[in-house]
Design a protein around this motif. Structure first.
Motif, PDB file in Angstrom:
ATOM      1  N   THR A   5      29.016  11.223  56.485  1.00 42.71           N
ATOM      2  CA  THR A   5      28.838  11.915  54.711  1.00 42.71           C
ATOM      3  C   THR A   5      30.118  12.397  54.032  1.00 42.71           C
ATOM      4  O   THR A   5      30.349  13.412  54.928  1.00 42.71           O
ATOM      5  CB  THR A   5      27.716  12.279  53.896  1.00 42.71           C
TER       6      THR A   5
ATOM      7  N   LEU B  67      28.809   7.313  53.837  1.00 48.23           N
ATOM      8  CA  LEU B  67      28.475   7.402  52.449  1.00 48.23           C
ATOM      9  C   LEU B  67      28.690   8.610  51.698  1.00 48.23           C
ATOM     10  O   LEU B  67      28.270  10.138  52.214  1.00 48.23           O
ATOM     11  CB  LEU B  67      26.444   8.279  52.893  1.00 48.23           C
TER      12      LEU B  67
ATOM     13  N   GLU C 196      27.997  11.290  48.260  1.00 47.94           N
ATOM     14  CA  GLU C 196      26.128  11.737  47.740  1.00 47.94           C
ATOM     15  C   GLU C 196      26.920  12.777  47.038  1.00 47.94           C
ATOM     16  O   GLU C 196      27.171  13.982  48.084  1.00 47.94           O
ATOM     17  CB  GLU C 196      25.406  11.371  48.574  1.00 47.94           C
TER      18      GLU C 196
ATOM     19  N   ALA D  37      21.431  13.163  52.013  1.00 48.89           N
ATOM     20  CA  ALA D  37      23.026  12.991  52.149  1.00 48.89           C
ATOM     21  C   ALA D  37      22.326  13.642  53.937  1.00 48.89           C
ATOM     22  O   ALA D  37      22.946  13.118  54.779  1.00 48.89           O
ATOM     23  CB  ALA D  37      24.382  13.218  52.190  1.00 48.89           C
TER      24      ALA D  37
ATOM     25  N   ALA E  73      22.181  11.995  57.695  1.00 50.68           N
ATOM     26  CA  ALA E  73      23.924  12.247  58.609  1.00 50.68           C
ATOM     27  C   ALA E  73      23.404  12.287  59.731  1.00 50.68           C
ATOM     28  O   ALA E  73      22.938  13.533  60.836  1.00 50.68           O
ATOM     29  CB  ALA E  73      24.951  12.085  57.487  1.00 50.68           C
TER      30      ALA E  73
ATOM     31  N   GLY F 299      28.916  15.440  58.213  1.00 50.66           N
ATOM     32  CA  GLY F 299      29.714  15.298  57.757  1.00 50.66           C
ATOM     33  C   GLY F 299      30.635  15.625  57.219  1.00 50.66           C
ATOM     34  O   GLY F 299      32.084  16.592  58.316  1.00 50.66           O
TER      35      GLY F 299
END
Lengths: 319, 234
Positions: B31, B189, B191, B197, B201, B204
């Motif tokens: 993410t 992703l 977000e 998120a 996930a 990140g």
């Protein structure tokens, strides 16, 4: 008044012929507007090129191929092809470079379209001048196609049946193409949102080019049929039918394919009815030539009161 | 699987992403977090090719994507669910899916994938003949995801899939994301909803003003006080 009523079926039929010509040209305007939001005024000249090709086919091949039906098929195919390819060329040379530069001003492509129009008119004038040294081109006698029948008091030439028949086939083919094929789906998605269409694997530039090809071909075929029906053309013959067809496209709702057909037919009828009945009903105060004024009056009123056209709708899209 | 190296991207004179490097490995959900204007969407748009003004390198499965247009990038196996869904409102639900399968030539495969999409999103099956523009926001989001799946991407880029959706629908969308991932799709992703998120996930990245400020496993980021303060509401 009784004579007027007697005339009515004939007038309606003549209006239908003109209407189909307008409808076929209007489709080119509306499809290109759909994908580019551009009024391609050079489309009048694409139509004109089709009409010139039509006449040239009949006049140069009649000696070799006496059968007018074969000539007609050749003329329709060649007219459609040459007009379609010219439209593709115009898009490539005139409009695409503007898009590549990211021109945001909508006037720029519009004025370019007018420029292209002049170029094409003069190019055809030059070529015809060199070839035949003629400005007005007349259809050769098309033999059997000139024959006529009288049905329900309407005088109908064979070539009028052909005009209607070919138009219907082309309109049917277009409806199928846009509504049922992969290319049609791509055209519709590019018309709505070119960058998202790109995310789906569609190359918008390719689809725009195809749209010009299809619209141009329809315009070219319309030109051939127009030449056959109305027999005399010139390099400037595109202007009036072109701008009427544009009116028809707006009348039906620009960008809307069935709308272009409806708009074309309605405008053809209104114009023919007005041309016949205006002089009589106004005691001669307004002559037949006011039919053109009427067509553009409709355009103005429409833009004032129903800018989305007869079939167009103001599209609501949720974000 | 995907590797961004020193990516710079922007719009005209504005540089929205500066010197960004990140990696997404096969099978991961990664993410991108950050506030509005941090450069998250710009990053996705650069990968999918929608954004052309960019330098650096974007390598997917060993091949450089930087100069390719969107229609070529999708054929390499990357699909994007764009921000704001961008479904085709005048096409029916089913036609939207057909457009999604534009590069798939085999009719049987298209049919099979459509059936799968309708299984995943039964609401779409009920509305298959309805115009996309008449769907609710949540249904449109489902359609946007289903459409992106029609090309059976190996990497799915999701841009703000929960934006403007009711909490229940947000849950449903994240369930789908998990489900897709366990089915083998790698996911990148973006977000605003950092809490959700980070829950879904594996790893990140945190962006601020177009630059990378933090990276790490999602659980670690969720515990990080700075992240908590800035993106998780304390």
């Amino acid at each position: 008044m009784d004579t007027l009523l007697l005339l009515l079926p004939q007038v309606l039929f003549d209006g239908l012929l003109l209407g189909f010509v307008y409808a076929m040209i209007a489709l080119g305007y509306t499809m290109v507007y759909g994908v580019l939001e551009l009024i391609n005024f050079a489309h009048s000249e694409i139509f004109m090129i089709g009409s010139v090709v039509g006449i040239e086919v009949f006049r140069s091949l009649t000696g070799y191929v006496p059968n007018p039906y074969i000539l007609l098929v050749v003329a329709v195919i060649l007219g459609g092809l040459i007009s379609g390819l010219t439209a593709v060329g115009v898009e490539r040379l005139a409009y695409r470079p503007l898009r590549k530069r990211g021109t945001k001003n909508r006037l720029v492509p519009l004025i370019t379209a007018f420029g292209v129009s002049f170029v094409l008119q003069d190019l055809v004038k030059l070529l015809e001048g060199l070839w035949h040294n003629e400005f007005f081109l007349s259809m050769k006698n098309v033999g059997e196609l000139e024959q006529s029948v009288t049905l329900f008091g309407i005088f109908i030439q064979y070539k009028s049946f052909i005009l209607i028949g070919v138009s219907l086939v082309m309109l049917g083919a277009l409806t199928w193409l846009v509504g049922r094929t992969r290319l049609g789906l791509a055209i519709r998605s590019v018309a709505q949102d070119p960058s998202t269409a790109g995310l789906m694997g569609i190359d918008p530039e390719k689809i725009i080019s195809r749209t010009f090809l299809i619209g141009g071909a329809l315009g070219g075929v319309a030109g051939v049929l127009f030449a056959l029906q109305y027999t005399t053309v010139s390099p400037y013959v595109g202007f009036l039918p072109g701008i009427k067809a544009f009116t028809a496209a707006v009348l039906g709702g620009i960008g809307n394919i069935p709308g272009a057909v409806v708009g074309g037919l309605v405008l053809g009828e209104i114009e023919t009815l007005a041309g016949t009945f205006l002089p009589v009903l106004t005691g001669g105060a307004f002559g037949t030539e006011y039919k053109d004024v009427l067509a553009f009056l409709i355009l103005i009123l429409l833009l004032l009161f129903r800018p989305q056209g007869l079939l167009g709708q103001i599209v609501k899209e949720k974000v | 699987m995907l590797e961004l190296n020193n990516l710079n991207a922007g719009y005209g004179p504005i540089q929205a992403v500066a010197g960004l490097s990140l990696k997404v490995a096969q099978g991961e959900i990664v993410t991108l977090l950050g506030s509005n204007g941090a450069g998250k969407s710009t990053t996705l748009r650069s990968i999918s090719g929608l954004l052309k003004q960019k330098t650096g390198s974007i390598v997917f499965e060993g091949k450089e994507l930087l100069k390719l247009p969107p229609e070529k990038i999708i054929s390499r196996g990357i699909s994007q669910v764009p921000e704001g869904r961008r479904i085709f409102g005048r096409l029916t639900v089913e036609e939207n899916l057909d457009v999604g399968a534009y590069l798939v030539r085999d009719k049987a495969v298209i049919r099979e994938r459509k059936e799968k999409a309708f299984e995943l999103f039964p609401r779409l099956a009920e509305r298959r003949r309805q115009k996309g523009g008449t769907l609710s926001g949540g249904e449109q989001q489902m359609l946007a995801i289903a459409r992106a799946l029609m090309q059976a991407p190996r990497l799915l880029l999701l841009d703000e899939p929960s934006m403007g959706l009711a909490p229940l629908l947000v849950e449903a969308i994240f369930d789908i994301i998990r489900q897709l991932n366990s089915g083998g799709t790698t996911i990148l992703l973006v977000e605003q909803n950092a809490r959700m998120a980070l829950k879904v996930a594996h790893r990140g990245y945190v962006l601020a003003n177009g630059r990378l400020t933090m990276e790490g496993p999602a659980a670690e980021l969720a515990r990080n006080p700075e992240v908590q303060k800035a993106y998780l509401g304390g």
